[in-house]
Motif scaffolding. Structure first.
Motif, short mmCIF file in Angstrom:
data_model
loop_
_atom_site.label_atom_id
_atom_site.label_comp_id
_atom_site.label_asym_id
_atom_site.label_seq_id
_atom_site.Cartn_x
_atom_site.Cartn_y
_atom_site.Cartn_z
N PRO A 131 -16.88 13.51 1.51
CA PRO A 131 -17.03 12.85 0.21
C PRO A 131 -18.25 13.35 -0.54
O PRO A 131 -19.27 13.73 0.05
N THR A 132 -18.14 13.39 -1.86
CA THR A 132 -19.29 13.50 -2.74
C THR A 132 -19.25 12.30 -3.67
O THR A 132 -18.36 11.45 -3.56
N GLU A 133 -20.19 12.20 -4.59
CA GLU A 133 -20.14 11.09 -5.54
C GLU A 133 -19.00 11.25 -6.54
O GLU A 133 -18.60 10.27 -7.18
N THR A 134 -18.47 12.46 -6.67
CA THR A 134 -17.41 12.70 -7.66
C THR A 134 -16.04 12.50 -7.02
O THR A 134 -15.35 11.53 -7.30
N TYR A 147 -13.62 13.78 -3.13
CA TYR A 147 -13.72 14.44 -1.83
C TYR A 147 -13.55 15.94 -2.02
O TYR A 147 -12.64 16.40 -2.73
N PRO A 206 -24.94 17.73 -4.83
CA PRO A 206 -24.26 16.43 -4.90
C PRO A 206 -25.20 15.26 -4.62
O PRO A 206 -26.13 15.37 -3.82
N ASP A 207 -24.92 14.14 -5.26
CA ASP A 207 -25.70 12.91 -5.11
C ASP A 207 -24.93 11.94 -4.22
O ASP A 207 -24.40 10.93 -4.67
N ASN A 208 -24.82 12.29 -2.95
CA ASN A 208 -24.08 11.49 -1.99
C ASN A 208 -24.73 11.67 -0.63
O ASN A 208 -24.93 12.80 -0.18
N SER A 209 -25.07 10.58 0.03
CA SER A 209 -25.83 10.68 1.28
C SER A 209 -25.03 11.35 2.39
O SER A 209 -25.60 12.07 3.23
N THR A 266 -10.18 10.46 -4.12
CA THR A 266 -11.43 9.71 -4.24
C THR A 266 -11.62 8.75 -3.08
O THR A 266 -12.62 8.04 -3.03
N CYS A 305 -15.45 7.40 -3.34
CA CYS A 305 -16.34 8.14 -4.22
C CYS A 305 -16.69 7.28 -5.43
O CYS A 305 -15.80 6.72 -6.07
N GLY A 306 -17.97 7.19 -5.76
CA GLY A 306 -18.41 6.26 -6.78
C GLY A 306 -18.08 6.67 -8.20
O GLY A 306 -17.70 5.84 -9.02
#
Length: 320
Positions: free
Chosen positions: A32-35, A37, A124-127, A154, A176-177
């Motif tokens: 996953p990323t914030e956008t 997968y 990417p902004d995803n932990s 997503t 994904c947010g």
């Protein structure tokens, strides 16, 4: 690549370490990323990239986005001008991809760039994505983790239903947010919007103090996300529908009755996050004809309408 064993990895240190080992061995791992997968491979491994194209059924002339952990790491692979650096500092990590000149010693597979002398790159902004990049310690090329031309994923279940048996692993990192792919910008010769996405163009223009130029659609893309037909559900799509025919299923927006509603309150952020899941829902319902309510063409609405226009386009060699 069909009928391979697809392992599910937990989004913890042990799971991410195992997923990184699969990448190191040339495997394909969705994460996953914030956008959305992404379907990741080692961006330096041409054999792995070739297997990615095969697993997705993606045309090899369509470039890929490379994901890295920081601006400092990105500088190892591309050359930043002043405008690109200011945008990266303002919006990374986040849903912005920059298309920049490739360094001669970058070591990136030419299959990633489709032979171009530029590279699409983002942080990417995803932990979970950041954890995987830290465990792998290398550039990860990752288009959306779905068969080419179909709806972007997503949720973990979207990836599992579409890609199990085609890829080596999936990191189960939840939803994904943002729910829309990254916004893509080239800064040379002038700042140009190549693809609207999860970062509104208005935010970029405010940072630049100027209007972005617009790139046209093409059969020979200079960056990912430029093909006209894309993100297609199984049914046909009719846009800006103010009424619904008896044989149509309504994808709504705002305070209206609809089979699936992107945002009953008319919130564009909520609608963006829900868009691809809504198209998956319509597929599951077997909707053959989809009418879509009008959506304001500003802010994230611009990216939503971009995806819907591509979903409604004639199907011919689409790719994500």
């Amino acid at each position: 690549m069909n009928n391979v064993t697809t392992e599910v990895f937990a989004a913890d240190d042990a799971g991410l370490s195992s997923a990184a080992c699969v990448l190191e061995q040339g495997g394909l791992v969705a994460f996953p990323t914030e956008t959305v997968y992404g379907l990741g491979v080692d961006a330096r491994d041409s054999d792995a990239v070739a297997r990615l194209y095969q697993a997705k059924g993606r045309p090899s002339f369509n470039p890929l986005i490379v994901h890295v952990a920081s601006l400092e790491i990105a500088e190892k692979y591309v050359v930043f001008d002043a405008v690109a650096r200011s945008l990266a500092q303002a919006f990374w990590p986040g849903a912005l991809t920059l298309v920049l000149p490739l360094r001669l010693d970058a070591g990136i597979s030419p299959l990633v760039t489709a032979g171009l002398d530029t590279l699409a790159i983002r942080v990417p902004d995803n932990s979970v994505a950041q954890g995987l990049m830290a465990a792998f310690d290398g550039p990860i090329a990752a288009p959306s983790a779905n068969p080419s031309g179909q709806v972007s994923p997503t949720k973990f279940t979207h990836v599992q239903s579409q890609m199990a048996g085609r890829i080596n692993g999936i990191v189960d990192g939840g939803d994904c947010g943002v729910g829309l792919e990254s916004t893509i910008v080239a800064t040379q010769p002038v700042p140009t919007l190549l693809r609207a996405g999860g970062l509104p163009a208005e935010a970029l223009e405010a940072a630049l103090g100027d209007t972005l130029a617009l790139a046209g659609e093409t059969t020979a893309p200079s960056s990912p996300g430029q093909l006209a037909s894309h993100y297609a559900p199984k049914g046909t799509v009719r846009l800006n529908a103010v009424d619904v025919e008896p044989d149509e299923t309504l994808l709504g927006f705002g305070a209206i009755e609809a089979t699936v509603n992107l945002s009953p309150s008319g919130d564009l952020v909520e609608a963006a996050a829900a868009l691809f899941d809504a198209l998956h829902q319509l597929n599951a319902l077997g909707a053959e004809k989809i009418a879509v309510s009008p959506i304001p063409d500003n802010g994230l609405g611009r990216a939503i309408n971009d995806r819907l226009r591509r979903a409604a386009a004639p199907r011919s060699g689409a790719a994500t």
